[in-house]
Design an enzyme around this catalytic site. Sequence first.
Site, PDB file in Angstrom:
ATOM      1  N   ASN A  41      94.783  57.844 -35.108  1.00 37.28           N
ATOM      2  CA  ASN A  41      95.842  57.023 -35.659  1.00 37.28           C
ATOM      3  C   ASN A  41      96.955  57.892 -36.249  1.00 37.28           C
ATOM      4  O   ASN A  41      98.031  58.012 -35.675  1.00 37.28           O
ATOM      5  CB  ASN A  41      95.245  56.085 -36.715  1.00 37.28           C
ATOM      6  CG  ASN A  41      96.234  55.019 -37.150  1.00 37.28           C
ATOM      7  OD1 ASN A  41      97.442  55.167 -36.975  1.00 37.28           O
ATOM      8  ND2 ASN A  41      95.736  53.933 -37.716  1.00 37.28           N
ATOM      9  N   ASP A  42      96.657  58.528 -37.357  1.00 40.98           N
ATOM     10  CA  ASP A  42      97.703  59.308 -38.025  1.00 40.98           C
ATOM     11  C   ASP A  42      98.252  60.433 -37.147  1.00 40.98           C
ATOM     12  O   ASP A  42      99.434  60.731 -37.191  1.00 40.98           O
ATOM     13  CB  ASP A  42      97.165  59.902 -39.330  1.00 40.98           C
ATOM     14  CG  ASP A  42      96.790  58.809 -40.313  1.00 40.98           C
ATOM     15  OD1 ASP A  42      97.401  57.728 -40.238  1.00 40.98           O
ATOM     16  OD2 ASP A  42      95.893  59.035 -41.143  1.00 40.98           O
ATOM     17  N   VAL A  43      97.384  61.049 -36.331  1.00 44.51           N
ATOM     18  CA  VAL A  43      97.833  62.199 -35.543  1.00 44.51           C
ATOM     19  C   VAL A  43      98.721  61.800 -34.379  1.00 44.51           C
ATOM     20  O   VAL A  43      99.256  62.651 -33.688  1.00 44.51           O
ATOM     21  CB  VAL A  43      96.637  63.037 -35.024  1.00 44.51           C
ATOM     22  CG1 VAL A  43      95.839  63.588 -36.188  1.00 44.51           C
ATOM     23  CG2 VAL A  43      95.759  62.246 -34.089  1.00 44.51           C
TER      24      VAL A  43
END
Lengths: 475, 97
Positions: free
Chosen positions: A402-404
């Site tokens: 998600n964040d990456v």
Amino acid sequence: MTLSPVFINFTYIISAILFIYGLKMLGHPDTARRGNLLSAIGMFIAIVVTLFAQEIIRFEYIIGAMLAGAIIGALAARLVAMTSMPEMVALFNGSGGAASLLVGWAVLYDELLPSAGSAADGVLGTAGLAAGASTFTLITVILSILIGGVTASGSVIAYAKLAEKMTSAAIVFSGQRIVNSLILLGIVVSAVMFTMDPAIGSTWFWVLLGLSLLLGVMAVIPIGGADMPVVISLLNSYSGLAACAAGFAIENNLLIVAGSTVGAAGIILTNIMCKAMNRSLANVLFSGFGAVKQASKVEGEVKPINVDDAYLILESASSVVFVPGYGMAVAQAQHVVRELGELLEKNGCEVNFAIHPVAGRMPGHMNVLLAEANVPYEQLVEMDDINPRLPNTDVAIVIGANDVVNPAAREDENSPIYGMPIINVDHARTVFVLKRSMGSGFSGVDNPLFFGENTRMLFGDAKQSISGLVAAFKS
Amino acid sequence: MEAVFLSFILMLSIFLGFELISKVPATLHTPLMSGANAISGITVLGALIAAGQDNAAAATWLGATAVMFATINVVGGYMVTDRMLGMFKKKDKGGAA
């Protein structure tokens, strides 16, 4: 039979050479396994010659303890699932730290109680000091108790967080810094008081020990799940430094060389992890994630897709990049992902895996999982190498990351993760995001990728979705 | 002088550590970490001496416990690293599970 201290110390030099060569060889895929073996041989030699040191006159405790430790270690190493590797490494770190703490503690008895055993000037020469401990030795003992204690209790907390035995989110409370400062102050005061009046069973010693363990807990609880790779590598570094401090306490060169080399290596890994998140080490250590800024709200419509339609797109794709994240580990989806990759390749498609440096819960976590699933390591591509290729990629499949892959890191200055380098999957022609349901990632940040024009959401369990695709390809 | 001598060794080893690790491909980060972790179990040498000396019973027990923890670290660390590295395969050898 005993060996002379000179002989033992010369043997230690051989061990040190083996450690250094071993570490160096661990840096290349072709030689890594032999490197590890070399370093294990170095350790074995060092242990064997130490057993012949003249200080060691009783073996009954040693044999029992070594057997117990070897059995526990071997079983753990054998049985642990690759997905649980971060927890395992945390526990191994912790036991190294605990050992250094205990060695420091035991040296105190040697220093403060006159005994027959230390009368001879032995190889690990704490001898000759029995009449009274030198301040230098006391300081090194205190350091090994402090660093060892922080490593041990910190690793236990890291383990609990990784194994989800406790909340993996950052635990932050008001006044945390004040509490931590008081703990640090307490450590300094008790260390000074103990050094001025060293005695076995001194109250100051117990305060020091307790506060060191408490500091380890306090140091790790404010660090949240997505930051765990940093914690693990930092604890790895500490376990080396603890061994190094113990080396000073017993005046053993090999402990200092091996310990500080590991310490430096851990710091470098920590630094790589921090860079991959565009954050300073201090920022990771002292602040919980994302409490500061309010990210811009993301508006838009999510476009779901089902397995059959996804299959049709994949079937005609000529290049596919998989982007795995921690979700792949949770869903245990690495084997079906490899299978899908192979089917795509048979279909004439170019398949790669894009690995973000902080994907997962420890450095290199995804690489290990995919290696376990028999993905050849040439297919694992690092972030900087895959990004220029993504605009020419037909389909990017995001599995539990998600964040990456969050474009907000590039575009939204208000986002807490702004500035973090990401894998630009939104540049690919089509993006599939495999996700259990809508919801923000570990950092609690909204992800505009989900609302992108070329994004299709494949909701459901990642393993089931991929299995569905595999079945579609086979039929 | 002993303190100075040991500090020299410390300094040099830290620089050595930085030089050794600076360029490691991301693929190997986990094995590198657990391999390095196994080396930090070197503290077992101090533990052996503490457990084997003819000293106060408390010191012996501390030493013996330290031997156990350090051995877990050493044996577990090397074995798990080897297990991981055994899985890293090149294209031609890979495939068949």
